[in-house]
Design a protein around this motif. Structure first.
Motif, PDB file in Angstrom:
ATOM      1  N   PRO A 168     -30.312  -2.928  72.032  1.00 34.30           N
ATOM      2  CA  PRO A 168     -30.100  -1.910  70.728  1.00 34.30           C
ATOM      3  C   PRO A 168     -28.443  -2.267  70.187  1.00 34.30           C
ATOM      4  CG  PRO A 168     -31.249  -0.750  72.398  1.00 34.30           C
ATOM      5  CD  PRO A 168     -30.759  -2.113  73.052  1.00 34.30           C
ATOM      6  N   ASN A 169     -28.543  -2.146  68.916  1.00 32.21           N
ATOM      7  CA  ASN A 169     -27.311  -2.120  68.244  1.00 32.21           C
ATOM      8  C   ASN A 169     -26.502  -3.297  68.435  1.00 32.21           C
ATOM      9  OD1 ASN A 169     -27.507   0.896  67.292  1.00 32.21           O
ATOM     10  ND2 ASN A 169     -27.306   0.975  69.278  1.00 32.21           N
ATOM     11  N   THR A 170     -27.012  -4.519  68.209  1.00 27.74           N
ATOM     12  CA  THR A 170     -26.523  -5.706  68.793  1.00 27.74           C
ATOM     13  C   THR A 170     -26.554  -6.820  67.774  1.00 27.74           C
ATOM     14  OG1 THR A 170     -26.939  -5.455  70.959  1.00 27.74           O
ATOM     15  CG2 THR A 170     -26.821  -7.667  70.571  1.00 27.74           C
ATOM     16  N   TYR A 171     -27.677  -7.036  66.993  1.00 29.19           N
ATOM     17  CA  TYR A 171     -28.117  -8.132  66.080  1.00 29.19           C
ATOM     18  C   TYR A 171     -27.460  -8.137  64.585  1.00 29.19           C
ATOM     19  CZ  TYR A 171     -30.289  -8.565  70.333  1.00 29.19           C
ATOM     20  OH  TYR A 171     -30.892  -8.808  71.671  1.00 29.19           O
ATOM     21  N   ASP A 172     -27.021  -9.197  64.051  1.00 23.92           N
ATOM     22  CA  ASP A 172     -26.359  -9.032  62.806  1.00 23.92           C
ATOM     23  C   ASP A 172     -27.538  -9.158  61.899  1.00 23.92           C
ATOM     24  OD1 ASP A 172     -23.567 -10.050  63.331  1.00 23.92           O
ATOM     25  OD2 ASP A 172     -24.590 -11.488  64.468  1.00 23.92           O
ATOM     26  N   ALA A 173     -28.655  -9.673  62.132  1.00 22.70           N
ATOM     27  CA  ALA A 173     -29.902  -9.693  61.161  1.00 22.70           C
ATOM     28  C   ALA A 173     -31.358  -9.761  62.001  1.00 22.70           C
ATOM     29  CB  ALA A 173     -29.866 -11.071  60.156  1.00 22.70           C
ATOM     30  N   ILE A 174     -32.129  -9.107  61.200  1.00 20.22           N
ATOM     31  CA  ILE A 174     -33.514  -9.034  61.702  1.00 20.22           C
ATOM     32  C   ILE A 174     -34.369  -9.496  60.439  1.00 20.22           C
ATOM     33  CG2 ILE A 174     -35.612  -7.730  62.255  1.00 20.22           C
ATOM     34  CD1 ILE A 174     -33.830  -5.969  64.053  1.00 20.22           C
ATOM     35  N   VAL A 175     -35.466 -10.515  60.681  1.00 23.68           N
ATOM     36  CA  VAL A 175     -36.327 -10.718  59.874  1.00 23.68           C
ATOM     37  C   VAL A 175     -37.657 -10.651  60.391  1.00 23.68           C
ATOM     38  CG1 VAL A 175     -34.689 -12.607  58.950  1.00 23.68           C
ATOM     39  CG2 VAL A 175     -36.215 -13.337  60.767  1.00 23.68           C
ATOM     40  N   LEU A 217     -30.471  -3.400  65.247  1.00 21.81           N
ATOM     41  CA  LEU A 217     -29.517  -3.958  64.406  1.00 21.81           C
ATOM     42  C   LEU A 217     -28.146  -3.495  64.777  1.00 21.81           C
ATOM     43  CD1 LEU A 217     -31.166  -3.920  60.708  1.00 21.81           C
ATOM     44  CD2 LEU A 217     -30.166  -5.970  61.682  1.00 21.81           C
ATOM     45  N   LYS A 218     -27.156  -3.955  64.600  1.00 18.18           N
ATOM     46  CA  LYS A 218     -25.623  -3.519  64.482  1.00 18.18           C
ATOM     47  C   LYS A 218     -25.564  -2.806  63.337  1.00 18.18           C
ATOM     48  CE  LYS A 218     -23.269  -6.962  65.544  1.00 18.18           C
ATOM     49  NZ  LYS A 218     -22.118  -8.112  65.541  1.00 18.18           N
ATOM     50  N   PRO A 219     -24.314  -1.785  63.294  1.00 17.50           N
ATOM     51  CA  PRO A 219     -24.045  -1.170  62.280  1.00 17.50           C
ATOM     52  C   PRO A 219     -23.840  -2.237  60.883  1.00 17.50           C
ATOM     53  CG  PRO A 219     -22.892  -0.296  63.706  1.00 17.50           C
ATOM     54  CD  PRO A 219     -23.692  -1.272  64.530  1.00 17.50           C
ATOM     55  N   LYS A 220     -24.530  -1.745  59.945  1.00 15.37           N
ATOM     56  CA  LYS A 220     -24.290  -2.917  58.518  1.00 15.37           C
ATOM     57  C   LYS A 220     -25.295  -4.119  58.609  1.00 15.37           C
ATOM     58  CE  LYS A 220     -21.474   0.270  56.805  1.00 15.37           C
ATOM     59  NZ  LYS A 220     -22.162   1.312  55.860  1.00 15.37           N
ATOM     60  N   GLY A 221     -25.768  -4.388  59.675  1.00 16.84           N
ATOM     61  CA  GLY A 221     -26.841  -5.666  60.012  1.00 16.84           C
ATOM     62  C   GLY A 221     -27.943  -5.351  59.120  1.00 16.84           C
ATOM     63  N   LYS A 222     -28.141  -6.740  58.501  1.00 19.74           N
ATOM     64  CA  LYS A 222     -29.013  -6.925  57.466  1.00 19.74           C
ATOM     65  C   LYS A 222     -30.607  -6.944  58.156  1.00 19.74           C
ATOM     66  CE  LYS A 222     -25.785  -9.448  54.349  1.00 19.74           C
ATOM     67  NZ  LYS A 222     -24.753  -9.246  55.183  1.00 19.74           N
ATOM     68  N   PHE A 223     -31.386  -6.348  57.429  1.00 18.07           N
ATOM     69  CA  PHE A 223     -32.860  -6.411  57.460  1.00 18.07           C
ATOM     70  C   PHE A 223     -33.302  -7.264  56.204  1.00 18.07           C
ATOM     71  CE2 PHE A 223     -37.218  -5.016  56.791  1.00 18.07           C
ATOM     72  CZ  PHE A 223     -37.787  -4.803  57.893  1.00 18.07           C
ATOM     73  N   SER A 224     -34.488  -8.239  56.574  1.00 13.40           N
ATOM     74  CA  SER A 224     -35.055  -8.973  55.495  1.00 13.40           C
ATOM     75  C   SER A 224     -36.499  -9.097  55.825  1.00 13.40           C
ATOM     76  CB  SER A 224     -34.435 -10.483  55.450  1.00 13.40           C
ATOM     77  OG  SER A 224     -33.153 -10.292  55.160  1.00 13.40           O
ATOM     78  N   MET A 225     -37.450  -8.903  54.782  1.00 18.13           N
ATOM     79  CA  MET A 225     -38.852  -8.977  55.046  1.00 18.13           C
ATOM     80  C   MET A 225     -39.409  -9.405  53.789  1.00 18.13           C
ATOM     81  SD  MET A 225     -41.108  -5.610  56.009  1.00 18.13           S
ATOM     82  CE  MET A 225     -40.687  -4.814  54.571  1.00 18.13           C
ATOM     83  N   ILE A 226     -40.444  -9.941  53.953  1.00 21.63           N
ATOM     84  CA  ILE A 226     -41.549 -10.443  52.779  1.00 21.63           C
ATOM     85  C   ILE A 226     -42.812  -9.446  53.169  1.00 21.63           C
ATOM     86  CG2 ILE A 226     -42.559 -12.281  54.042  1.00 21.63           C
ATOM     87  CD1 ILE A 226     -42.697 -13.606  51.121  1.00 21.63           C
ATOM     88  N   HIS A 227     -43.354  -9.092  51.870  1.00 23.10           N
ATOM     89  CA  HIS A 227     -44.419  -8.199  51.897  1.00 23.10           C
ATOM     90  C   HIS A 227     -45.393  -8.412  50.609  1.00 23.10           C
ATOM     91  CE1 HIS A 227     -47.111  -5.068  53.800  1.00 23.10           C
ATOM     92  NE2 HIS A 227     -46.322  -4.858  54.881  1.00 23.10           N
ATOM     93  N   ARG A 228     -46.397  -7.319  50.687  1.00 20.07           N
ATOM     94  CA  ARG A 228     -47.288  -7.371  49.467  1.00 20.07           C
ATOM     95  C   ARG A 228     -46.401  -6.288  48.536  1.00 20.07           C
ATOM     96  NH1 ARG A 228     -52.837  -8.080  49.904  1.00 20.07           N
ATOM     97  NH2 ARG A 228     -53.287  -9.989  50.859  1.00 20.07           N
ATOM     98  N   SER A 229     -46.701  -6.901  47.365  1.00 20.17           N
ATOM     99  CA  SER A 229     -45.851  -6.091  46.180  1.00 20.17           C
ATOM    100  C   SER A 229     -46.551  -4.677  45.971  1.00 20.17           C
ATOM    101  CB  SER A 229     -46.024  -6.932  44.742  1.00 20.17           C
ATOM    102  OG  SER A 229     -45.535  -8.095  44.728  1.00 20.17           O
ATOM    103  N   GLN A 230     -47.806  -4.692  46.402  1.00 20.50           N
ATOM    104  CA  GLN A 230     -48.420  -3.202  46.198  1.00 20.50           C
ATOM    105  C   GLN A 230     -48.050  -2.125  47.039  1.00 20.50           C
ATOM    106  OE1 GLN A 230     -52.276  -5.128  46.801  1.00 20.50           O
ATOM    107  NE2 GLN A 230     -52.621  -3.954  48.774  1.00 20.50           N
TER     108      GLN A 230
END
Length: 260
Positions: free
Chosen positions: A117-124, A165-178
């Motif tokens: 926990p609280n370790t990673y710069d980014a998650i996809v 995620l670490k504080p201010k870490g980035k989360f990126s995802m693709i999904h359905r627009s709906q």
């Protein structure tokens, strides 16, 4: 490379980036253009020092693409299906990236201890798009798990992302627009503030069917809506931007945009 042992129904695909290749099984779930779009979207905000987690990695396509685009310090990729874990590990070994990409078997809802926990710069994540009680469920278990929220749902994924995620870490995802309203509301609920959004359209005259979203853990409210991304021109060919995203003008395979 050409003598690499393959199992029944398997093939080795060239990713057209730094010589990277991936093993895929034609009877199971194969990656589509959505994985390529997500990797490109996330890579723009990553650097070679970042530590990244891919939740629900499947074939391991996104870690391979991110390595080819950025060369992150370490990419951990979580997958619950044993057969996919085994195949993804072989793809990593095929490319000699065992020190940089680690495929981990485990449940998104209860991550194994390797994920701190609280370790990673980014998650996809390229998660299942369909709610468990909607749409036709594929009779093949692996494809059903990849397409429907059978083993985890959107809220499970976002809670785990926030925890890792670490504080201010980035989360990126693709999904359905709906599902966009659900996505943004749950992101804010768990503490990942939506910061960037891009709608994806099959072509200029069609409605959006995919959305790329990025958020920051504990970020302040401020959402940037980027210009639309079109997959195909009116003549059925990829747009110039899609060719550029693939990173090679020779790449002309048309991947499946949808999972149904």
């Amino acid at each position: 490379m050409k003598n690499y042992p393959q199992k029944q129904f398997e093939r080795i695909d060239d990713l057209q980036r730094k010589g990277l290749k991936i093993i895929q099984n034609t009877q199971k779930f194969c990656f589509g253009i959505d994985a390529v779009l997500l990797a490109h979207f996330a890579a723009k905000d990553l650097n070679c020092q970042d530590k990244v987690v891919d939740l629900g990695t499947g074939t391991g396509i996104i870690p391979l693409l991110l390595w080819g685009m950025v060369g992150c310090q370490k990419i951990l990729a979580l997958e619950i299906q044993k057969d996919m874990v085994e195949m993804a590990k072989r793809s990593v070994a095929l490319n000699g990236l065992q020190e940089k990409i680690e495929i981990i078997e485990g449940d998104i809802k209860n991550p194994p201890p390797e994920l701190i926990p609280n370790t990673y710069d980014a998650i996809v994540t390229n998660p299942p798009y369909m709610e468990s009680n909607k749409g036709i469920v594929n009779p093949t278990e692996g494809k059903a798990i990849a397409r429907h929220e059978i083993l985890c749902n959107l809220e499970d994924i976002l809670y785990t992302a926030k925890r890792l995620l670490k504080p201010k870490g980035k989360f990126s995802m693709i999904h359905r627009s709906q599902r966009l309203v659900d996505i943004l509301s749950i992101m804010r609920k768990v503490g990942i503030e939506p910061k960037k959004l891009r709608l994806v359209y099959p072509s200029p005259r069609k409605t959006s069917n995919l959305v790329l979203v990025q958020g920051n853990k504990g970020g302040k409210p401020h959402l940037v809506v980027e210009k639309p991304l079109y997959i195909y021109q009116q003549n059925g060919e990829y747009t110039q931007e899609i060719y550029e995203i693939y990173g090679d003008g020779k790449q002309k395979q048309k991947g499946a945009v949808n999972r149904d």
